[in-house]
Design an enzyme around this catalytic site. Sequence first.
Site, PDB file in Angstrom:
ATOM      1  N   ASN A   7      12.376 -21.985  13.868  1.00 44.97           N
ATOM      2  CA  ASN A   7      10.378 -22.564  14.517  1.00 44.97           C
ATOM      3  C   ASN A   7      10.520 -21.623  15.430  1.00 44.97           C
ATOM      4  O   ASN A   7      11.113 -21.300  16.130  1.00 44.97           O
ATOM      5  CB  ASN A   7      10.765 -23.684  15.910  1.00 44.97           C
ATOM      6  CG  ASN A   7      10.480 -23.643  16.534  1.00 44.97           C
ATOM      7  OD1 ASN A   7       9.182 -23.337  16.834  1.00 44.97           O
ATOM      8  ND2 ASN A   7       9.882 -25.389  17.100  1.00 44.97           N
ATOM      9  N   GLU A  34       6.209 -25.229  13.989  1.00 45.11           N
ATOM     10  CA  GLU A  34       5.255 -24.473  14.628  1.00 45.11           C
ATOM     11  C   GLU A  34       4.361 -22.980  14.452  1.00 45.11           C
ATOM     12  O   GLU A  34       4.636 -23.079  15.430  1.00 45.11           O
ATOM     13  CB  GLU A  34       5.543 -24.630  15.721  1.00 45.11           C
ATOM     14  CG  GLU A  34       6.677 -25.967  16.542  1.00 45.11           C
ATOM     15  CD  GLU A  34       6.670 -25.669  18.484  1.00 45.11           C
ATOM     16  OE1 GLU A  34       5.764 -25.787  19.120  1.00 45.11           O
ATOM     17  OE2 GLU A  34       7.644 -25.053  19.166  1.00 45.11           O
ATOM     18  N   ASP A 145      13.051 -28.341  12.608  1.00 39.46           N
ATOM     19  CA  ASP A 145      13.683 -28.416  14.678  1.00 39.46           C
ATOM     20  C   ASP A 145      13.678 -30.309  14.865  1.00 39.46           C
ATOM     21  O   ASP A 145      12.448 -30.959  14.698  1.00 39.46           O
ATOM     22  CB  ASP A 145      12.569 -27.844  14.775  1.00 39.46           C
ATOM     23  CG  ASP A 145      12.616 -28.086  16.245  1.00 39.46           C
ATOM     24  OD1 ASP A 145      13.422 -28.934  16.993  1.00 39.46           O
ATOM     25  OD2 ASP A 145      11.863 -27.644  17.251  1.00 39.46           O
ATOM     26  N   ASN A 147      15.100 -31.489  16.969  1.00 38.35           N
ATOM     27  CA  ASN A 147      14.863 -31.686  18.641  1.00 38.35           C
ATOM     28  C   ASN A 147      15.872 -32.769  18.637  1.00 38.35           C
ATOM     29  O   ASN A 147      15.175 -33.575  20.168  1.00 38.35           O
ATOM     30  CB  ASN A 147      13.216 -31.947  18.720  1.00 38.35           C
ATOM     31  CG  ASN A 147      12.146 -31.018  18.808  1.00 38.35           C
ATOM     32  OD1 ASN A 147      12.754 -30.208  19.781  1.00 38.35           O
ATOM     33  ND2 ASN A 147      10.863 -30.575  18.513  1.00 38.35           N
ATOM     34  N   ASP A 216      18.337 -27.517  15.874  1.00 35.12           N
ATOM     35  CA  ASP A 216      17.341 -27.292  14.241  1.00 35.12           C
ATOM     36  C   ASP A 216      18.483 -27.436  13.029  1.00 35.12           C
ATOM     37  O   ASP A 216      19.674 -26.793  13.697  1.00 35.12           O
ATOM     38  CB  ASP A 216      17.231 -25.934  14.155  1.00 35.12           C
ATOM     39  CG  ASP A 216      16.092 -24.749  15.430  1.00 35.12           C
ATOM     40  OD1 ASP A 216      14.726 -25.432  15.069  1.00 35.12           O
ATOM     41  OD2 ASP A 216      16.310 -24.654  16.449  1.00 35.12           O
ATOM     42  N   ASP A 243      11.315 -18.825  20.921  1.00 30.68           N
ATOM     43  CA  ASP A 243      12.643 -19.464  22.227  1.00 30.68           C
ATOM     44  C   ASP A 243      13.809 -20.065  20.734  1.00 30.68           C
ATOM     45  O   ASP A 243      14.783 -20.542  21.416  1.00 30.68           O
ATOM     46  CB  ASP A 243      12.021 -20.822  22.572  1.00 30.68           C
ATOM     47  CG  ASP A 243      11.183 -21.534  22.286  1.00 30.68           C
ATOM     48  OD1 ASP A 243      10.942 -21.050  20.789  1.00 30.68           O
ATOM     49  OD2 ASP A 243      10.753 -22.275  22.786  1.00 30.68           O
ATOM     50  N   HIS A 244      13.571 -19.968  19.433  1.00 37.50           N
ATOM     51  CA  HIS A 244      14.406 -21.392  18.684  1.00 37.50           C
ATOM     52  C   HIS A 244      14.953 -19.051  17.764  1.00 37.50           C
ATOM     53  O   HIS A 244      14.075 -18.618  17.623  1.00 37.50           O
ATOM     54  CB  HIS A 244      13.620 -21.778  17.899  1.00 37.50           C
ATOM     55  CG  HIS A 244      13.028 -22.986  18.209  1.00 37.50           C
ATOM     56  ND1 HIS A 244      13.836 -24.011  17.335  1.00 37.50           N
ATOM     57  CD2 HIS A 244      11.897 -23.093  19.065  1.00 37.50           C
ATOM     58  CE1 HIS A 244      13.465 -24.991  18.124  1.00 37.50           C
ATOM     59  NE2 HIS A 244      12.268 -24.490  18.981  1.00 37.50           N
TER      60      HIS A 244
END
Length: 252
Positions: A7, A34, A145, A147, A216, A243-244
Amino acid sequence: MNIVSWNVNSLNVRLPHVLRYLEAKKPDVLALQETKLPDEKFPRQAIEEAGYHVCFSGQKTYNGVAILSRAKPEDVLAGLPGFDDEQKRLVAATVDGVRIVNAYVPNGQEVGSEKYRYKFRWLDAFERFLAGELGRHERLVAVGDFNIAPTDADVHDPKRWRGKIMCSEAERERFARLLALGLTDAVRAVHPDAPMFTWWDYRLNAWARGWGLRIDHILASPAMQPADAGVDADERAAERPSDHAPVWASFK
DNA sequence: ATGGTTGTACGACAA
């Protein structure tokens, strides 16, 4: 075959990171989430010049998924069949005879919210789709991802996260149902117990404090046995990082 | 501390 999911939280910002990663690791498949780009603004040329094919489904500002691959993607599908949705969260393609399903599962924002209910409607359609794909493709890998942190071993501080978004029992039950289709969590198959995270919040200095979640995933059909798997956590320490971090698995 | 940061796009929302 090496398969990576990442991501990138805006491919506009992270294109240099992605190109550097392709050059360094040379994965067979890199699935992105994303991308936050409409299709007409996708940086196809830069990726093709790096030696990769690409297929994608994107939109302005939010969501967006792409599959980068050494081999040409075939039978490309964008969006969940039968699930009418403006949000671009799924792309699938067959690469070297392996069905690659790349998903950006809705975050859900907060347990009980409208976005949380949408997450479950989306996961309903996703589960049906995966069941059908598994019937059509013996060799299948579903990445992205999700989530969802599947167990407390995937959470830096299970007490703090107990019942919260990405960790609720209802979400974990949905993740378990995906595995019950016959899929193997590649990272956990290789590392049964080790704490391994893929996402660290930008806020509260979470990366430096080790406050991560493993949300993920790389899920493989029985014909795809993982030889090795891991998380390239050093990408989270890069300059202007997503951030991933990328999660990867290699298959025989 | 119900805190904090980043991306998109220029205010407010999503994560």
